[in-house]
Design an enzyme around this catalytic site. Structure first.
Site, mmCIF file in Angstrom:
data_model
loop_
_atom_site.group_PDB
_atom_site.id
_atom_site.type_symbol
_atom_site.label_atom_id
_atom_site.label_comp_id
_atom_site.label_asym_id
_atom_site.label_seq_id
_atom_site.Cartn_x
_atom_site.Cartn_y
_atom_site.Cartn_z
ATOM 1 N N CYS A 2 0.854 -1.181 -0.129
ATOM 2 C CA CYS A 2 0.063 0.152 0.115
ATOM 3 C C CYS A 2 0.944 1.107 0.021
ATOM 4 C CB CYS A 2 -0.888 -0.013 1.065
ATOM 5 S SG CYS A 2 -2.037 -1.561 1.380
ATOM 6 N N ARG A 27 1.520 1.587 -6.144
ATOM 7 C CA ARG A 27 1.858 0.620 -4.976
ATOM 8 C C ARG A 27 0.488 -0.116 -4.744
ATOM 9 N NH1 ARG A 27 6.276 1.867 -2.009
ATOM 10 N NH2 ARG A 27 5.443 1.040 -0.178
ATOM 11 N N TRP A 74 -3.567 -1.925 -1.543
ATOM 12 C CA TRP A 74 -3.375 -3.161 -2.266
ATOM 13 C C TRP A 74 -3.894 -4.140 -1.120
ATOM 14 C CZ3 TRP A 74 -0.204 -7.561 -1.828
ATOM 15 C CH2 TRP A 74 -0.340 -8.536 -2.836
ATOM 16 N N ASN A 100 1.016 0.440 5.964
ATOM 17 C CA ASN A 100 1.321 -0.290 4.954
ATOM 18 C C ASN A 100 2.042 -1.675 5.470
ATOM 19 O OD1 ASN A 100 2.503 -1.338 2.310
ATOM 20 N ND2 ASN A 100 4.136 -0.149 2.539
ATOM 21 N N GLY A 101 1.784 -2.854 5.315
ATOM 22 C CA GLY A 101 2.460 -3.991 5.818
ATOM 23 C C GLY A 101 1.527 -5.065 6.047
ATOM 24 N N GLU A 516 10.343 -14.419 -19.225
ATOM 25 C CA GLU A 516 10.076 -12.854 -19.113
ATOM 26 C C GLU A 516 8.807 -12.437 -19.903
ATOM 27 O OE1 GLU A 516 10.087 -10.916 -16.801
ATOM 28 O OE2 GLU A 516 9.790 -8.920 -17.800
ATOM 29 N N LYS A 520 5.279 -10.815 -18.883
ATOM 30 C CA LYS A 520 4.711 -9.607 -19.242
ATOM 31 C C LYS A 520 3.574 -9.390 -19.729
ATOM 32 C CE LYS A 520 7.472 -6.743 -17.666
ATOM 33 N NZ LYS A 520 7.724 -7.518 -16.762
ATOM 34 N N GLU A 523 0.674 -10.467 -16.749
ATOM 35 C CA GLU A 523 0.471 -9.644 -15.886
ATOM 36 C C GLU A 523 -0.210 -8.457 -16.494
ATOM 37 O OE1 GLU A 523 3.701 -7.819 -13.973
ATOM 38 O OE2 GLU A 523 4.682 -7.871 -15.528
ATOM 39 N N HIS A 539 6.935 -33.115 -24.846
ATOM 40 C CA HIS A 539 6.638 -33.767 -23.584
ATOM 41 C C HIS A 539 5.391 -33.433 -22.827
ATOM 42 C CE1 HIS A 539 10.602 -35.376 -23.982
ATOM 43 N NE2 HIS A 539 10.995 -34.132 -24.374
ATOM 44 N N LYS A 638 3.155 -2.466 -7.476
ATOM 45 C CA LYS A 638 4.678 -2.513 -7.998
ATOM 46 C C LYS A 638 5.775 -3.067 -7.080
ATOM 47 C CE LYS A 638 7.902 -1.120 -10.569
ATOM 48 N NZ LYS A 638 7.914 -1.778 -11.941
HETATM 49 C C1 AGP Z 1 7.193 -7.691 -12.987
HETATM 50 O O1 AGP Z 1 6.647 -7.039 -14.178
HETATM 51 C C2 AGP Z 1 6.557 -7.332 -11.819
HETATM 52 N N1 AGP Z 1 6.306 -6.138 -11.478
HETATM 53 C C3 AGP Z 1 6.810 -8.283 -10.636
HETATM 54 O O2 AGP Z 1 7.150 -9.897 -11.160
HETATM 55 C C4 AGP Z 1 8.270 -7.988 -10.001
HETATM 56 O O3 AGP Z 1 9.275 -8.275 -10.793
HETATM 57 C C5 AGP Z 1 8.385 -8.653 -8.754
HETATM 58 O O4 AGP Z 1 7.588 -8.511 -7.716
HETATM 59 C C6 AGP Z 1 9.587 -8.538 -8.058
HETATM 60 O O5 AGP Z 1 9.733 -6.885 -7.621
HETATM 61 P P1 AGP Z 1 11.307 -6.608 -7.308
HETATM 62 O O6 AGP Z 1 12.123 -6.788 -8.485
HETATM 63 O O7 AGP Z 1 10.792 -5.164 -6.729
HETATM 64 O O8 AGP Z 1 11.829 -7.378 -6.103
#
Ligand code: AGP
Length: 643
Positions: A2, A27, A74, A100-101, A516, A520, A523, A539, A638
């Protein structure tokens, strides 16, 4: 994760809080709320959805007050709803706080508080903190009143004087109450608390969740991230765990635990030298596209000054060449996209330095029993530097005797502070939830580390280092060329837009890139996608292939190119829609793919840099075609600062 903000000073708090929350929406954006001290007590306003919804409500209410706190959520405990928005309620509504936490022991605390008569009105874990502070405050206030009554009776009552209290460095009752309450918590918190009985004060503290405070000409500011306050002040204190800050319009006092009590503290301050416009889109339709286009600069900035003469310099690692030479095992721990950067590094370290390298998902690493010796190098990769799983894994590795090095994008982040050495990826602030430029910064940083390890082991000569460094530097221009013409990406996106699922395949470096690419896409477009080593198709996954099923292949020049080609033929024979990322000059691929996205031909070691960029653009284009918010995808944040 958050976002929290706070302000107390000479200006109306509402606009400052709303603007700060907008900067923190990356966030979390399930709901948002503020608590503002007004002429008739603390006014709490919460709304479902994004900050804009809260802003609209506030503008209709015209909430007055120069002291307040705010929150964008969040959801962890309790679904996204107005009832679960922060600030969470307390019984007497005299205390308001934003958190936040995650409170891991919230259930037992809630049972205890309910047994004492507290009434809970939300499903959040954070609400227990509000009731704990309320309880502690009432007890401390009663004790203070008894002391004053006794002083009265003895004839030496001192009138309550806030200025005198502050001058004597005495913590407010509210700060003492927050200290008492947080000492009961297990878990993580970034907190800001206000109280009707002590107007004009904000108490802030943290444990494992980031918090920044700073004084400006208009008063005191605080936030989870400096981005929310950079327009007001650049001289900030990035708070450490266990420190308490008391903000008022006249200044910020810091306290730290001392025995059972508290004493004043003088934490370090930092000057932030970012360009303020980093937080703006700069003419791009969204932050994601802006950040994709920043990647050539990130490559150049990350490489700047790294090759002095014939010497690779990564002094931040604070390891001598002898110590580097003794390293016989590498663990790379990370999450999400950062984990995929680690997969790329594994290929490079094992190829160039011939050191066994394991790439571990942080949330798994910490519960395994990894073999760690004094010659093990542990590298934590994290854009935010605040990912709870990665931080926990770092702490676990250090307990097991490892020396941990960080690769992160945020100066002063927890990963940076808990590593013995840190390499900053120089990507500047990344706003879009989907990591792009920070990912490339990680890949370049890890490539440098791989070269340094190989050089220290005598596996790469000076001439080879110079050549590799030069080619690595060329990727900035090659990425610019890719970005200059994305027409083939747009065509491929149109072909994939209505798919229900997709497979990303590649071999070697291409397999790492496939991971990757799949992340992308899923997500930000919510289109299910998964990555497989191309050789694995037979397989099992090939059973998924039917007419029009998208198979996105990384088919750049590599030792296994012919093998990838035969895998694509098998998919094509079953009706797959094949999109191939291929090297310029490759005519053969056109016979096996419906769409070809060409990238400049580079050596296989650097193909992850050039092949990842079109996959970022492809994911973004498909997401836009599907009407998704590419900067703030649903359910995500994020940085995941909770486990
Ligand atoms: C990737 O696009 C995401 N935002 C997510 O997988 C991110 O890479 C992951 O949460 C790790 O975050 P960090 O690099 O801040 O540790």
């Amino acid at each position: 994760m958050c976002g929290i903000v706070g302000y107390v000073g000479t200006r109306e708090a509402e606009a400052i809080l709303v603007d700060g929350l907008k900067r923190l929406e990356y966030r979390g954006y399930d709901s948002a709320g503020v608590a503002i001290e007004g002429p008739h007590g603390i006014e709490v306003v919460c709304r479902m959805g994004k900050v804009a919804s809260l802003e609209e409500t506030l503008s209709a209410l015209d909430v007055e007050g120069t002291c307040g706190i705010g929150h964008t959520r969040w959801a962890t405990h309790g679904k996204p709803s107005e009832a679960n928005a922060h600030p969470p309620p307390s019984c007497g509504n005299e205390i308001a706080l934003v958190h936040n936490g995650i409170v891991e022991n919230f259930a037992e605390l809630r049972d205890e508080l309910e047994a004492c008569g507290h009434v809970f009105r939300s499903q959040t874990d954070s609400e227990v903190i509000a009731h704990l502070v309320e309880d502690a405050y009432l007890q401390l206030a009663e004790r203070a009143a008894e002391r004053d009554a006794l002083s009265d009776a003895q004839g030496h009552r001192r009138p309550h004087d806030e200025a005198a209290r502050r001058a004597e460095g005495e913590p407010s009752i509210l700060l003492q109450a927050v200290h008492a309450a947080t000492s009961r918590l297990v878990g993580s918190f970034g907190l800001a608390v206000v109280c009707e009985s002590e107007p004009g004060l904000i108490v802030a503290t943290r444990k494992d969740s980031p918090l920044v405070v700073g004084m400006a000409s208009d008063g005191a500011h605080m936030a989870s991230d400096v981005i929310a306050m950079i327009d007001h002040t650049r001289d900030v204190c990035i708070m450490e765990d266990g420190v308490f800050a008391e903000l008022s319009k006249d200044g910020i006092m810091f306290f730290e635990p001392a025995g059972d009590g508290l004493r004043t503290a003088s934490p370090r301050h930092t000057h932030i030298d970012w360009d303020a416009d980093l937080t703006e889109k700069g003419g791009y339709p969204d932050f994601m596209l802006k950040e994709i286009h920043e990647q050539p600069r990130v490559i150049r900035d990350t490489l700047a000054g790294r090759l002095v003469g014939d010497e690779l310099t990564i002094d931040e690692l604070s390891l001598t060449r002898e110590e580097l030479n003794l390293i016989d095992r590498v663990y790379i721990i990370a999450c999400g996209t950062s984990y995929h950067a680690g997969l790329i590094a594994k290929n490079l370290i094992e190829t160039w330095a011939q050191i066994p390298t394991e790439v571990e998902v942080a949330s798994e690493f910490r519960y395994r029993n990894p073999i760690i010796t004094p010659t093990t190098l542990v590298v934590a990769v994290s854009q935010s530097g605040e990912t709870a799983d990665t931080i926990a894994a770092i702490r676990d590795a250090r307990i097991k005797g490892a020396r941990v090095f960080g690769i992160t994008n945020v100066v002063g982040s927890t990963v940076a502070r808990e590593s013995v050495g840190v390499i900053y990826t120089k990507a500047n602030k990344e706003i879009a939830v989907a990591s792009t430029k920070s990912f490339l910064g990680q890949v370049v940083s890890l490539t440098l580390l791989s070269m340094l390890l190989a050089q220290s082991k005598g596996k790469l000569t000076t001439g080879q280092i110079r050549l590799l460094f030069s080619e690595l530097a060329d990727t900035a221009e090659q990425v610019e060329a890719i970005l200059a013409d994305a027409s083939s990406v747009e065509e491929a996106a149109l072909a994939c837009r209505d798919a229900k699922s997709a497979l990303f395949v590649g071999r070697g470096m291409g397999a790492a890139v496939a991971n990757e690419g799949a992340l992308k896409l899923k997500e930000i477009s919510y289109l299910h996608a998964e990555a497989y080593p191309a050789g694995e198709m037979k397989h099992g996954p090939i059973a998924l292939i039917e007419d029009g099923f998208p198979v996105i292949a990384i088919a750049t020049n590599s030792p296994t190119y012919e093998k990838v080609l035969s895998n694509l033929q098998e998919c094509k024979a079953r009706g797959a829609l094949v999109v191939a990322v291929a090297s310029e000059g490759d005519a053969e691929i056109r016979r096996h793919a419906d769409h070809v996205i060409y990238v400049p031909a580079v050596r296989d070691a650097f193909s992850a840099i050039t092949a990842s960029v079109p996959l970022q653009l492809l994911a973004r284009s498909i997401a836009i075609l599907r009407g998704c918010d590419v900067d703030q995808p649903r359910n995500l944040a994020k940085s995941v600062t909770v486990e």
